[in-house]
Design a protein around this motif. Structure first.
Motif, mmCIF file in Angstrom:
data_model
loop_
_atom_site.group_PDB
_atom_site.id
_atom_site.type_symbol
_atom_site.label_atom_id
_atom_site.label_comp_id
_atom_site.label_asym_id
_atom_site.label_seq_id
_atom_site.Cartn_x
_atom_site.Cartn_y
_atom_site.Cartn_z
ATOM 1 N N VAL A 195 38.681 27.141 41.125
ATOM 2 C CA VAL A 195 39.844 27.921 40.677
ATOM 3 C C VAL A 195 40.451 28.693 41.850
ATOM 4 O O VAL A 195 41.666 28.779 41.988
ATOM 5 N N ARG A 196 39.582 29.222 42.709
ATOM 6 C CA ARG A 196 40.074 30.025 43.834
ATOM 7 C C ARG A 196 40.962 29.208 44.757
ATOM 8 O O ARG A 196 41.924 29.708 45.297
ATOM 9 N N GLY A 201 48.370 28.763 33.672
ATOM 10 C CA GLY A 201 48.676 29.402 34.955
ATOM 11 C C GLY A 201 50.161 29.714 34.986
ATOM 12 O O GLY A 201 50.708 30.320 34.068
ATOM 13 N N GLU A 206 35.515 33.119 32.202
ATOM 14 C CA GLU A 206 35.044 34.185 33.098
ATOM 15 C C GLU A 206 35.389 33.853 34.553
ATOM 16 O O GLU A 206 35.707 34.742 35.352
ATOM 17 N N ARG A 265 42.014 37.089 28.068
ATOM 18 C CA ARG A 265 42.455 36.680 29.410
ATOM 19 C C ARG A 265 43.862 36.091 29.407
ATOM 20 O O ARG A 265 44.379 35.713 30.456
ATOM 21 N N PRO A 272 34.381 28.762 39.626
ATOM 22 C CA PRO A 272 35.040 29.868 40.352
ATOM 23 C C PRO A 272 35.617 29.432 41.705
ATOM 24 O O PRO A 272 36.743 29.767 42.045
ATOM 25 N N ARG A 284 46.150 33.647 41.096
ATOM 26 C CA ARG A 284 45.030 32.744 41.380
ATOM 27 C C ARG A 284 45.497 31.474 42.063
ATOM 28 O O ARG A 284 44.737 30.598 42.329
ATOM 29 N N GLY A 321 37.984 32.359 35.582
ATOM 30 C CA GLY A 321 39.425 32.433 35.851
ATOM 31 C C GLY A 321 40.184 31.148 35.580
ATOM 32 O O GLY A 321 41.313 30.981 36.058
ATOM 33 N N HIS A 360 42.630 28.381 33.979
ATOM 34 C CA HIS A 360 43.987 28.669 33.481
ATOM 35 C C HIS A 360 44.221 28.164 32.068
ATOM 36 O O HIS A 360 45.193 28.549 31.429
ATOM 37 N N SER A 412 50.991 33.074 39.193
ATOM 38 C CA SER A 412 49.614 33.511 39.026
ATOM 39 C C SER A 412 49.015 33.884 40.366
ATOM 40 O O SER A 412 49.108 33.140 41.325
#
Ligand code: SF4
Length: 399
Positions: free
Chosen positions: A78-79, A20, A101, A130, A75, A390, A103, A105, A388
């Protein structure tokens, strides 16, 4: 302290990578990390624990992704995470692909248990696309099998097998032009772990993640980790550390920070110098030292506070600290920046240290919010050029 705190050795030069927005290796400070122990499939519980670990000083957090249910929660995790996350993958490369996929880090893979080079290559290709880093995590407990031996031939020593396993996996990655690699070569046995890291440190340029695997319960495990990690850090080897304890992972973080503080590598929160007490003591020092520690750790500022029980070492230690107490019978001297500023009675020891500590903190830090961890130079932790997208909570957390 009167002398500038300096580490014992210059850091080994390593190739920087990012997890990240956190740089590991290169000129970055040694990064502190830990691992969740919640069911990753329970995103809410995992996120709650990640937030607690971040507050306790974790700069990267690893989550196990053992099955599809866990991968499906990645997902969401990570969000909402406040710190970069690493997916810990064993056996099934498809879980690595799903985490990428989603996301994630960074990845941690074990060369001993995916085994199939074609599957590892698939993961590497996806990571490359990525821009995420991969830690090759060699563990003494899951090394690749020893090839058939000729009559009378001895198996290679464990350290060599660990280094060979790391080099084998590195070659798969570098053959694909992938260099965003971190390495760990963990063992429970400290001499084995130290020897393996020393050997690999001289052979490849990648940043090293230090750890003693399955170190044990908080008491013995902290000592074992401090010895293994500390030997290497003292030699300038190591770019990120994790202390592995059979405990709430939040308990690992003060140990990590105390290792770094003890070697003058990084500072987070107060450093408390306290005498062990002996037959000369004439005050009730142990509960006082605990209260002082609790108060100054809550404030989160990297100052040094000495709590000493008599005139033998008290004045010397107190003078070297930002603030200090040299206690005597019924009263004691409070030092600030090397000078006696007050003589107070025993019932005022704590309040006087808190008041003088507040003055030192105001002088040093003004009205800032509690400081983030500092490097050994006192600078904020360097971040990658761009944060990042994210990690929406990260900038706020760093103040
Ligand atoms: S500072 Fe004084 S009381 Fe404390 S351990 Fe040393 S000699 Fe004993």
């Amino acid at each position: 302290m009167t002398d500038e705190p300096t580490p014992l050795s210059p850091r080994r030069q390593s190739r920087p990578v990012y997890v990240g927005d956190v740089q590991v290796g290169g000129d970055a400070p040694v990064v502190v990390q830990t691992m969740t122990n919640t069911d990753t499939a329970d995103a809410a519980a995992t996120l709650e624990q990640i937030a607690r670990l971040a507050d306790a000083g974790a700069e990267i957090v690893r989550v196990a992704v053992p099955d599809r249910r866990a991968a499906e929660a990645v997902p969401e995790i990570v969000r909402r995470t406040p710190v970069p996350l690493i997916a810990d993958i064993h056996f099934d490369h498809r879980l690595a692909l799903a985490s990428i996929e989603a996301g994630i880090h960074g990845l941690r893979l074990n060369p001993g248990n995916i085994r199939d080079a074609a599957k590892v290559r698939q993961v590497v290709q996806a990571a490359k696309e990525r821009g995420i880093s991969i830690r090759i995590g060699v563990n003494e407990g899951s090394l690749p099998p020893i090839p058939a031996l000729a009559d009378g031939e001895l198996p290679p020593p464990k350290v060599q097998r660990m280094v060979d396993a790391a080099l084998w996996e590195i070659a798969i990655l570098t053959d694909m032009g992938f260099e965003d690699i971190k390495l760990s070569l963990k063992a429970f046995d400290v001499p084995t772990m130290v020897s393996a890291y020393r050997e690999i440190a001289g052979r490849v340029p990648y940043p090293l993640h230090l750890g003693v695997t399955e170190a044990g319960t908080p008491g013995a495990g902290s000592v074992r980790s401090a010895v293994g990690i500390g030997i290497l850090l003292a030699e300038g080897i190591g770019d990120t550390i994790r202390v592995s304890l059979a405990a709430d992972p939040a308990e690992e973080l003060p140990v990590c920070w105390d290792i770094l503080k003890s070697l003058n590598i990084r500072f987070r929160g107060a450093t408390i110098v306290a005498c062990p007490t002996c037959g000369r003591i004439e005050v009730d020092l142990i509960p006082l030292a605990k209260q002082v520690e609790e108060h100054f750790q809550t404030l989160g500022k990297p100052i040094t506070v000495a709590v000493m029980g008599c005139v033998v070492n008290g004045p010397g230690e107190s003078r070297d600290a930002d603030i200090g107490l040299a206690a005597g019978k019924g009263r004691g001297a409070i030092f600030r920046k090397g000078e006696v500023v007050r003589i107070v009675s025993e019932d005022q020891f704590l309040s006087a240290l808190m008041e003088e500590g507040a003055k030192v903190i105001a002088e040093k830090f003004g009205d800032e919010a509690p400081a983030p961890p500092t490097s050994r130079d006192g600078d904020f932790i360097p971040l990658a050029p761009a944060a990042s997208p994210r990690l929406p909570g990260r900038a706020a957390r760093r103040g």
